[in-house]
Design an enzyme around this catalytic site. Structure first.
Site, PDB file in Angstrom:
ATOM      1  N   ASP A 174       0.838  -1.204   0.000  1.00  0.00           N
ATOM      2  CA  ASP A 174       0.000   0.000   0.000  1.00  0.00           C
ATOM      3  C   ASP A 174       0.876   1.259   0.000  1.00  0.00           C
ATOM      4  OD1 ASP A 174      -2.493  -1.568   0.415  1.00  0.00           O
ATOM      5  OD2 ASP A 174      -1.538  -2.029   2.314  1.00  0.00           O
ATOM      6  N   HIS A 227      -5.009  -3.266   6.659  1.00  0.00           N
ATOM      7  CA  HIS A 227      -4.813  -3.534   5.234  1.00  0.00           C
ATOM      8  C   HIS A 227      -6.171  -3.931   4.648  1.00  0.00           C
ATOM      9  CE1 HIS A 227      -2.899  -4.768   1.548  1.00  0.00           C
ATOM     10  NE2 HIS A 227      -3.439  -5.952   1.637  1.00  0.00           N
TER      11      HIS A 227
END
Lengths: 388, 388
Positions: free
Chosen positions: A197, A225
């Site tokens: 990410d 996440h």
């Protein structure tokens, strides 16, 4: 004819049985002492889901020396499932044929109590994929059982200072479960992967600012996440200046940046037809390298780590992505100089709420008294698109 | 807001159009001059079959710096097919997200005349896979047409000193066709990949001798990348001694060694369920690294190269794997100190015969007057098991 040789005297003989050519001992005496003088003791790396797509990239990165360094011999201990037993052997054969000089041992097996033996790092790539129509609570339970078992195995047989990085989703809560079932291992040794990410966020900041990605730093990912993740543009810098000033488009930051990062895996799967195994593996390599090399002054890396005693008022007892720095010894500390404005705070709180709910739903796996799961099928689905 | 920046002054602006974040210029002025002072001019690497399995490993190895070195910026120029256009974009997106600091440019496209522009290296991974029941002569023709076209494109737009490595099978004859259609490029710049065979041979010698593979060197592969290949145990050394003396089992060498090496891909596909993309990519990386780093004294590497003027009496005009050495400047010379005994000679001659026949069958693609193809469906199938 000689078919085996004794292990080199400098290496401990513990750990699982070796595969194929790796039954043979590397003989350091054949090497130039100028080269080997500074070599370190072999690092033992256990990898789960070892016959899957992500591992098929990751294992070769680990073996090449690009993660732990060109002076660091490595041993790979590969965990698969009964179903993938043959594929696991295929992976080991390809590692044999690659003749990596730093790769000194490969072991394969399906019993975590065997494969985690003596592991200095445990990269938990494997997880049960989400089946069609499977509800989040069911998936949390299904994977939770795997990570409870693997956490207990780590506790029993891994190095007492093993560093654990969970990639398999839902990775924050899976890491929490493993941690809670491994009381012998320091809680701060458990990580959930949010580096992919972070990398995706840096790429989007580069694209939007017109500055090559090497200019972008201090990009934290906060939280889970999942789609509640918080890519932090408030503290991000581009060419040493605040990203907010360089880009100057708050509407883009607030409305487009986060969903673009969160939906990148989905966008990619539409193009590519399968999930982004290679860049995930790259981000795993980045995440480990971040622990074993010193962080540049003023920079940070993102990792889902235990919130106990964090400087940002996030409740203790969660695995939550935060900005970290390392001196390169495998440990880290949480950066304490990030500014949390109201916008960040509200987004962080939403991710906290989600992780608290996830934790409640796996209460039966971590010893919570009278656990109650409040996640229902009517809840919004925060699973990241493009991920299993 | 700035959306593009001018290319850095030190880089030529030629080459295909850039993808995504790679439209942005890397600004060397941001870097520590102590680090960048010795950086070289960006190397432009064209890769065909770029959305396939082998490339999916290879591209990340190239981008990481492990092939051309940590001080060598690289540009990747990716060729796909119309059918794989979207997947190609997926690969480029994953390269973006990987934030490799040495990766300065990525271009994607389906026109070799566009993608090969300015290439310093051309890695020809793509080839038409062999369909069920397809005869060798048909396959030679089918792939030959692709390599004729790509050879002409290289001739027209690549760097005049481009180094070409053919991976797509039948790779020796494909390389020959590309070479014969690129008269502007030196003939010795064309390679066919036999490094995977060399690596597999070294692994088998290690296994049989009980010595770790780092002790095995001077292993040549002679001939065609097919079942007529000749892994050379006569000149091979293990721990500095002749492999024949160390292993002492001529029956194994003559009856088992060669088929084990040649059938490794087949053995692997049985375990793994698909072809050995990762170790093939590793061997491509090895093959390029062999050209750009000096060969250790007394050692060699194997590559399928033009036989013109070779010291072993192999007929001119074939792409034939032989032992080579390099000073690390991208060029090589054929090692002239290998002993060819009667056994090796007979095996080499058989591989010569096969390559002469293959050459005849592609005569129409390389300007041979009145070409005649003598390969029929009754000929033995020498296609390597486990390869497309």
């Amino acid at each position: 004819m000689q078919t085996t040789t004794a292990p080199a005297a400098t290496e401990a003989a513990e750990g699982p049985a070796k595969y194929g050519v790796f039954r043979l001992a590397y003989d350091v005496a054949n090497e130039d002492p100028a080269l080997t003088r500074n070599w370190k003791k072999t690092v033992h790396i256990a990898v789960t889901g070892a016959s899957g797509q992500i591992s098929n990239h990751l294992l070769f990165m680990l073996a090449s020396g690009e993660v732990f360094g060109r002076d660091q011999p490595v041993a790979l201990q590969l965990l698969g499932s009964q179903r993938s037993r043959e594929a696991l052997e295929g992976v080991a054969m390809e590692l044999e044929d690659s003749l990596y000089p730093l790769l000194r041992e490969v072991s394969i097996g399906i019993d975590p109590r065997e494969i985690f033996k003596g592991a200095d790092y445990a990269l938990m790539v494997g997880a049960q994929p989400r089946g069609p129509g499977m509800e989040r609570a069911d998936l949390l339970d299904l994977n939770g059982r795997i990570f409870k078992d693997q956490g207990q195995a780590l506790n029993d047989v891994a190095s007492p200072d093993v560093k654990v990085l969970v990639v398999g989703n839902p990775c924050n809560t899976n890491a929490l479960i493993a941690m809670e079932n491994a009381p012998r291992i320091p809680r701060k040794n458990f990580h959930a992967l949010t580096r992919l990410d972070e990398n995706r966020a840096k790429c989007q900041l580069a694209l939007k600012s017109g500055k090559f990605y090497t200019n972008v730093n201090r990009v934290a990912i906060w939280g889970n996440h999942s789609t509640t993740q918080v890519p932090d543009f408030v503290n991000a810098r581009i060419g040493g200046r605040p990203a907010i000033d360089v880009i100057g488009d708050m509407k883009w930051f607030r409305n487009e940046f986060t969903p673009t990062v969160a939906q990148r895996g989905g966008a990619l799967i539409k193009k590519w037809g399968r999930s982004s195994a290679a860049s995930t593996a790259v981000s795993v390599a980045d995440a480990i390298r971040a622990l074993v090399t010193p962080t540049a002054p003023g920079d940070c890396f993102s990792s889902g780590v235990i919130t106990d005693g964090n400087p940002y008022g996030i409740p203790d007892g969660l695995i939550f992505s935060m900005p970290c720095r390392s001196t390169g010894d495998g440990n880290y500390e949480i950066c304490d100089d990030f500014i949390i404005d109201d916008w960040l705070r509200s987004k962080i709180n939403a991710s906290v709420d989600e992780l608290v709910k996830e934790k409640e739903c796996v209460g039966h796996l971590i010893g919570t008294p009278n656990p109650v799961c409040r996640i229902t099928k009517d809840d919004e689905d925060t699973w990241l698109p493009g991920e299993n």
